[in-house]
Enzyme design. Sequence first.
Site, PDB file in Angstrom:
ATOM      1  N   ASP A 110      -3.312   4.458   1.367  1.00  0.00           N
ATOM      2  CA  ASP A 110      -3.753   3.901   0.168  1.00  0.00           C
ATOM      3  C   ASP A 110      -4.451   4.876  -0.650  1.00  0.00           C
ATOM      4  O   ASP A 110      -4.840   5.721  -0.179  1.00  0.00           O
ATOM      5  CB  ASP A 110      -4.885   2.690   0.411  1.00  0.00           C
ATOM      6  CG  ASP A 110      -4.183   1.389   0.484  1.00  0.00           C
ATOM      7  OD1 ASP A 110      -3.022   1.120   0.556  1.00  0.00           O
ATOM      8  OD2 ASP A 110      -5.129   0.357   1.118  1.00  0.00           O
TER       9      ASP A 110
ATOM     10  N   LYS B  50      -1.660   1.308  -5.928  1.00  0.00           N
ATOM     11  CA  LYS B  50      -2.782   1.640  -7.068  1.00  0.00           C
ATOM     12  C   LYS B  50      -3.666   0.918  -7.246  1.00  0.00           C
ATOM     13  O   LYS B  50      -3.594  -0.460  -7.311  1.00  0.00           O
ATOM     14  CB  LYS B  50      -1.811   2.404  -8.141  1.00  0.00           C
ATOM     15  CG  LYS B  50      -0.784   3.363  -7.604  1.00  0.00           C
ATOM     16  CD  LYS B  50      -0.910   4.412  -8.861  1.00  0.00           C
ATOM     17  CE  LYS B  50       0.144   5.831  -8.257  1.00  0.00           C
ATOM     18  NZ  LYS B  50       1.425   5.303  -8.022  1.00  0.00           N
TER      19      LYS B  50
ATOM     20  N   MET C 278     -15.852  -4.429  -5.087  1.00  0.00           N
ATOM     21  CA  MET C 278     -15.002  -4.706  -6.400  1.00  0.00           C
ATOM     22  C   MET C 278     -15.757  -5.559  -7.367  1.00  0.00           C
ATOM     23  O   MET C 278     -15.352  -6.399  -8.028  1.00  0.00           O
ATOM     24  CB  MET C 278     -13.657  -5.503  -5.830  1.00  0.00           C
ATOM     25  CG  MET C 278     -13.010  -4.722  -4.722  1.00  0.00           C
ATOM     26  SD  MET C 278     -11.751  -5.805  -4.078  1.00  0.00           S
ATOM     27  CE  MET C 278     -12.470  -6.482  -2.843  1.00  0.00           C
TER      28      MET C 278
HETATM   29  N1  SAH Z   1     -11.442  -1.955   3.186  1.00  0.00           N
HETATM   30  C1  SAH Z   1     -12.426  -1.443   2.403  1.00  0.00           C
HETATM   31  C2  SAH Z   1     -12.626  -2.229   1.106  1.00  0.00           C
HETATM   32  C3  SAH Z   1     -11.237  -2.179   0.257  1.00  0.00           C
HETATM   33  S1  SAH Z   1     -11.528  -3.180  -1.290  1.00  0.00           S
HETATM   34  C4  SAH Z   1     -13.542  -1.089   3.206  1.00  0.00           C
HETATM   35  O1  SAH Z   1     -13.866  -1.617   4.384  1.00  0.00           O
HETATM   36  O2  SAH Z   1     -14.356  -0.389   2.653  1.00  0.00           O
HETATM   37  C5  SAH Z   1     -11.982  -1.865  -2.423  1.00  0.00           C
HETATM   38  C6  SAH Z   1     -13.694  -1.801  -2.650  1.00  0.00           C
HETATM   39  O3  SAH Z   1     -14.289  -1.241  -1.608  1.00  0.00           O
HETATM   40  C7  SAH Z   1     -14.066  -1.125  -3.817  1.00  0.00           C
HETATM   41  O4  SAH Z   1     -13.751  -1.675  -5.268  1.00  0.00           O
HETATM   42  C8  SAH Z   1     -15.442  -0.828  -3.681  1.00  0.00           C
HETATM   43  O5  SAH Z   1     -16.143  -2.045  -4.057  1.00  0.00           O
HETATM   44  C9  SAH Z   1     -15.500  -0.588  -2.081  1.00  0.00           C
HETATM   45  N2  SAH Z   1     -15.440   0.921  -1.670  1.00  0.00           N
HETATM   46  C10 SAH Z   1     -14.393   1.439  -1.204  1.00  0.00           C
HETATM   47  N3  SAH Z   1     -14.622   2.734  -0.941  1.00  0.00           N
HETATM   48  C11 SAH Z   1     -15.863   3.041  -1.557  1.00  0.00           C
HETATM   49  C12 SAH Z   1     -16.593   4.101  -1.705  1.00  0.00           C
HETATM   50  N4  SAH Z   1     -16.476   5.447  -1.350  1.00  0.00           N
HETATM   51  N5  SAH Z   1     -17.958   4.325  -2.391  1.00  0.00           N
HETATM   52  C13 SAH Z   1     -18.229   2.859  -2.808  1.00  0.00           C
HETATM   53  N6  SAH Z   1     -17.466   1.798  -2.804  1.00  0.00           N
HETATM   54  C14 SAH Z   1     -16.260   1.912  -2.054  1.00  0.00           C
END
Ligand code: SAH
Length: 240
Positions: free
Chosen positions: A35, A57, A165
Amino acid sequence: VSGRVYLIGAGPGDPELMTLKAVRALGAADVVLVDDLVERGCLAYARPDARIVEVGKRGGCKSTPQIFIDRMMARLAASGHVVARLKGGDPLVFGRGGEELEALRAAGVEVEVVPGITAGIGAPAALGIPVTHRGLARAVTFVTGHAEADWRALVRSRATLVIYMGLRRLPLIVAALLRDGMDPRMPACVIEKATLKAQREVVAPLERLPLAAAELAGPAIIVVGEVVRFAGIREALKAA
Ligand code: SAH
């Protein structure tokens, strides 16, 4: 090894936050489906001859249709390939990982889930914020800012709120929380690109958070709750 899919969590950003098991599974893969939320540095642990396929994306751009990803993984596994499906954070938290797991199982593919540190844990940790704390927060709720949540129930729960998100809808979310009775001065923060070199964060009372965070673009985690008072103790071992 026979064909299979490893559904792997890459952690919140910093490649060093991948688990040992994630690194090992990634290193065993013939094909890696990654991803775009995943930091490219994580791919250093793939075999040099592995085929890397970029899928999915974010925000507005054309994304790879889910059905295409599911079919490709099933086809590769059925023909004996070891597939690593690398997703940001934890593969089964807010990233359609559950749907992928379901589709693969339905196709009779052997799947192993490798959990990862979800952004909702890794991002607050990067600022030294405990998501639970005796006397301050007895519960934590992970919620997406996309859909309409029951904000009233969340305010009443007094749990720490960790919102994924939610950056684009931050003004709406804050308005809902205030309308439903949350203290306007409740400590809150937004952490963008958490655990990466580019990390930025803003900490502000809830009512001022939308303005304070206006410059941030995401991906970002929003944290609301008394525990945000701990913010500022930057984790010592950030990505080099
Ligand atoms: N599976 C992922 C989440 C996917 S949804 C997990 O467990 O983290 C995608 C959301 O995750 C983004 O919109 C944001 O809110 C958050 N996110 C993922 N990586 C991030 C990061 N490095 N810093 C801040 N928010 C993050």
